[in-house]
Design a protein around this motif. Structure first.
Motif, mmCIF file in Angstrom:
data_model
loop_
_atom_site.group_PDB
_atom_site.id
_atom_site.type_symbol
_atom_site.label_atom_id
_atom_site.label_comp_id
_atom_site.label_asym_id
_atom_site.label_seq_id
_atom_site.Cartn_x
_atom_site.Cartn_y
_atom_site.Cartn_z
ATOM 1 N N LEU A 1 -3.769 4.434 5.143
ATOM 2 C CA LEU A 1 -4.157 3.021 5.116
ATOM 3 C C LEU A 1 -2.963 2.088 5.281
ATOM 4 C CD1 LEU A 1 -6.910 2.607 2.373
ATOM 5 C CD2 LEU A 1 -7.096 2.129 4.802
ATOM 6 N N SER A 2 -1.841 2.448 4.652
ATOM 7 C CA SER A 2 -0.646 1.589 4.783
ATOM 8 C C SER A 2 -0.167 1.588 6.230
ATOM 9 C CB SER A 2 0.462 2.040 3.836
ATOM 10 O OG SER A 2 1.066 3.218 4.287
ATOM 11 N N GLY A 3 -0.263 2.768 6.896
ATOM 12 C CA GLY A 3 0.104 2.852 8.315
ATOM 13 C C GLY A 3 -0.820 2.011 9.182
ATOM 14 N N VAL A 4 -2.142 2.076 8.867
ATOM 15 C CA VAL A 4 -3.138 1.289 9.623
ATOM 16 C C VAL A 4 -2.871 -0.209 9.439
ATOM 17 C CG1 VAL A 4 -5.598 0.699 9.721
ATOM 18 C CG2 VAL A 4 -4.920 3.085 9.590
ATOM 19 N N PHE A 5 -2.572 -0.613 8.208
ATOM 20 C CA PHE A 5 -2.273 -2.025 7.909
ATOM 21 C C PHE A 5 -1.041 -2.485 8.688
ATOM 22 C CE2 PHE A 5 -4.210 -4.710 4.580
ATOM 23 C CZ PHE A 5 -5.355 -3.982 4.380
ATOM 24 N N ALA A 6 -0.008 -1.650 8.693
ATOM 25 C CA ALA A 6 1.236 -2.021 9.381
ATOM 26 C C ALA A 6 0.980 -2.189 10.870
ATOM 27 C CB ALA A 6 2.304 -0.962 9.134
ATOM 28 N N GLN A 7 0.214 -1.230 11.453
ATOM 29 C CA GLN A 7 -0.090 -1.303 12.889
ATOM 30 C C GLN A 7 -0.958 -2.529 13.184
ATOM 31 O OE1 GLN A 7 1.292 0.528 15.083
ATOM 32 N NE2 GLN A 7 0.130 0.003 16.914
ATOM 33 N N GLY A 8 -1.959 -2.773 12.320
ATOM 34 C CA GLY A 8 -2.851 -3.929 12.487
ATOM 35 C C GLY A 8 -2.082 -5.242 12.416
ATOM 36 N N ALA A 9 -1.137 -5.318 11.482
ATOM 37 C CA ALA A 9 -0.333 -6.550 11.327
ATOM 38 C C ALA A 9 0.517 -6.786 12.574
ATOM 39 C CB ALA A 9 0.547 -6.432 10.089
ATOM 40 N N ARG A 10 1.098 -5.688 13.119
ATOM 41 C CA ARG A 10 1.924 -5.833 14.330
ATOM 42 C C ARG A 10 1.061 -6.260 15.525
ATOM 43 N NH1 ARG A 10 5.304 -1.720 12.057
ATOM 44 N NH2 ARG A 10 3.866 -0.089 12.665
ATOM 45 N N MET A 11 -0.154 -5.664 15.637
ATOM 46 C CA MET A 11 -1.049 -6.021 16.742
ATOM 47 C C MET A 11 -1.482 -7.479 16.637
ATOM 48 S SD MET A 11 -3.341 -2.580 17.024
ATOM 49 C CE MET A 11 -4.490 -3.165 18.231
ATOM 50 N N ARG A 12 -1.735 -7.921 15.406
ATOM 51 C CA ARG A 12 -2.155 -9.316 15.218
ATOM 52 C C ARG A 12 -1.027 -10.270 15.576
ATOM 53 N NH1 ARG A 12 -3.852 -12.560 9.984
ATOM 54 N NH2 ARG A 12 -1.629 -12.863 10.121
ATOM 55 N N VAL B 1 -3.874 10.144 -2.263
ATOM 56 C CA VAL B 1 -2.494 9.831 -1.868
ATOM 57 C C VAL B 1 -2.396 9.774 -0.339
ATOM 58 C CG1 VAL B 1 -0.111 10.662 -1.873
ATOM 59 C CG2 VAL B 1 -1.470 10.803 -3.960
ATOM 60 N N LEU B 2 -2.996 10.787 0.312
ATOM 61 C CA LEU B 2 -2.979 10.835 1.781
ATOM 62 C C LEU B 2 -3.673 9.610 2.365
ATOM 63 C CD1 LEU B 2 -2.217 12.676 4.214
ATOM 64 C CD2 LEU B 2 -4.538 13.576 4.101
ATOM 65 N N LEU B 3 -4.819 9.254 1.789
ATOM 66 C CA LEU B 3 -5.589 8.091 2.252
ATOM 67 C C LEU B 3 -4.766 6.809 2.140
ATOM 68 C CD1 LEU B 3 -8.487 7.110 3.137
ATOM 69 C CD2 LEU B 3 -8.906 6.678 0.727
ATOM 70 N N LEU B 4 -4.037 6.674 1.023
ATOM 71 C CA LEU B 4 -3.215 5.468 0.819
ATOM 72 C C LEU B 4 -2.095 5.374 1.847
ATOM 73 C CD1 LEU B 4 -3.067 5.408 -3.068
ATOM 74 C CD2 LEU B 4 -3.926 3.577 -1.626
ATOM 75 N N PHE B 5 -1.472 6.518 2.151
ATOM 76 C CA PHE B 5 -0.405 6.509 3.166
ATOM 77 C C PHE B 5 -0.987 6.156 4.546
ATOM 78 C CE2 PHE B 5 2.318 9.089 0.258
ATOM 79 C CZ PHE B 5 3.416 8.249 0.297
ATOM 80 N N LEU C 1 0.833 -1.214 0.000
ATOM 81 C CA LEU C 1 0.000 0.000 0.000
ATOM 82 C C LEU C 1 0.863 1.258 0.000
ATOM 83 C CD1 LEU C 1 -3.005 -0.725 2.381
ATOM 84 C CD2 LEU C 1 -3.124 0.059 0.033
ATOM 85 N N GLU C 2 1.951 1.225 0.769
ATOM 86 C CA GLU C 2 2.845 2.392 0.810
ATOM 87 C C GLU C 2 3.495 2.602 -0.560
ATOM 88 O OE1 GLU C 2 5.776 2.361 3.935
ATOM 89 O OE2 GLU C 2 6.663 4.208 3.168
ATOM 90 N N ALA C 3 3.896 1.487 -1.189
ATOM 91 C CA ALA C 3 4.497 1.580 -2.526
ATOM 92 C C ALA C 3 3.490 2.156 -3.533
ATOM 93 C CB ALA C 3 4.964 0.205 -2.980
ATOM 94 N N ILE C 4 2.217 1.729 -3.410
ATOM 95 C CA ILE C 4 1.164 2.256 -4.293
ATOM 96 C C ILE C 4 0.984 3.757 -4.051
ATOM 97 C CG2 ILE C 4 -1.340 2.219 -4.750
ATOM 98 C CD1 ILE C 4 -1.262 -0.821 -4.297
ATOM 99 N N ALA C 5 1.017 4.161 -2.771
ATOM 100 C CA ALA C 5 0.862 5.588 -2.436
ATOM 101 C C ALA C 5 1.965 6.429 -3.098
ATOM 102 C CB ALA C 5 0.898 5.761 -0.917
ATOM 103 N N TRP C 6 3.214 5.959 -3.013
ATOM 104 C CA TRP C 6 4.321 6.693 -3.647
ATOM 105 C C TRP C 6 4.142 6.764 -5.153
ATOM 106 C CZ3 TRP C 6 7.147 9.961 -1.252
ATOM 107 C CH2 TRP C 6 7.512 9.765 0.081
ATOM 108 N N ARG C 7 3.651 5.682 -5.744
ATOM 109 C CA ARG C 7 3.471 5.650 -7.201
ATOM 110 C C ARG C 7 2.328 6.570 -7.644
ATOM 111 N NH1 ARG C 7 6.354 1.720 -5.784
ATOM 112 N NH2 ARG C 7 7.672 0.527 -7.204
ATOM 113 N N VAL C 8 1.245 6.600 -6.857
ATOM 114 C CA VAL C 8 0.131 7.511 -7.194
ATOM 115 C C VAL C 8 0.620 8.961 -7.086
ATOM 116 C CG1 VAL C 8 -2.180 8.300 -6.484
ATOM 117 C CG2 VAL C 8 -1.670 5.865 -6.525
#
Lengths: 73, 170
Positions: free
Chosen positions: B152-163, B146-150, B105-112
């Motif tokens: 979301l990538s942060g939320v995903f990273a935090q969610g993955a760590r919590m899981r 772009v902001l939303l994608l960044f 998601l972060e890579a997609i954000a940079w590309r967008v």
């Protein structure tokens, strides 16, 4: 890990099987088995509460700290 | 998950595959256009039917730059679609909350964001030829995307760590 789970001893003292305990506290046998064998990384207070209620014991009866055990154990 | 989300996920895979094919065809088409522009005599006025150099002396060069940017944009879109497909596949496999997806998601954000910069360059070139001083390359919706994608990538990273923390909890 230096934390030792003494569920087996408590069950043995009450002549109760893990399957019976699992049925009483509505926690899967697989999860209780993970706890009993010391493979669990953490235990919820709700799980501890349910086990203590079912076995009529204190959390200290179920858990102990053994400093001779290393983090890898 | 709502019915709309489920339907969107079901449709996502064939849609992304279709878009990937269309994007490749588009890239091939404009690449051919760029290459042929060097071999066509009297380009661009002859194929267009009118002389662009009246509008700007570098209009022909500007057109080639626009086409080259189009090729670069198509390459960027291709990498976005590949990552999007990988994310959809992890949802289908039942394990989407991973650090890999956060990275995607972060890579997609940079590309967008890169596509937005390219859009601004294209608008600047177009304005230099058609309406000097007026640039329509900025879009607030794209900035939010772009902001939303960044985020979301942060939320995903935090969610993955919590899981990961919860794994092994009884």
């Amino acid at each position: 890990m230096a934390i030792v789970v003494r569920l087996d001893e408590q069950l043995h003292a009450r002549r109760m099987t893990l399957t019976e305990l699992a049925a009483r506290i509505d926690i899967t046998l697989a999860n209780l088995s993970i706890l009993k064998t010391g493979k669990a990384k953490a235990i919820r207070f709700s799980t501890l509460d349910a086990i203590c209620t079912a076995l009529e014991c204190q959390p200290g009866d179920l858990l102990a700290f053994d400093p001779t055990l290393t983090a890898e154990d | 998950m709502s019915r709309t989300s489920t339907t969107a996920l079901t449709l996502a895979r064939p849609v992304i595959r279709g878009l990937t094919i269309l994007n490749i065809l588009y890239a091939a088409g404009i690449s051919a256009l760029l290459v042929f522009s060097f071999f066509i005599e009297g380009w661009p006025q002859r194929p267009l039917g009118f002389d662009l150099t009246h509008a700007h002396p570098y209009a022909g060069f500007g057109l080639r730059v626009l086409v080259a940017i189009g090729v670069i944009a198509a390459a960027i879109v291709h990498t976005i679609l590949r990552r999007l497909l990988a994310i959809v596949d992890t949802v289908r496999d039942g394990d989407p909350f991973t650090l890999e997806n956060a990275g995607r998601l972060e890579a997609i954000a940079w590309r967008v964001l890169a596509l937005e910069v390219l859009r601004f360059v294209v608008a600047s070139i177009a304005s230099a030829v058609w309406e000097p001083g007026r640039i329509d390359g900025f879009s607030i919706a794209s900035c939010f995307a772009v902001l939303l994608l960044f985020v979301l990538s942060g939320v995903f990273a935090q969610g993955a760590r919590m899981r990961a923390d919860l794994e092994g909890t009884v």
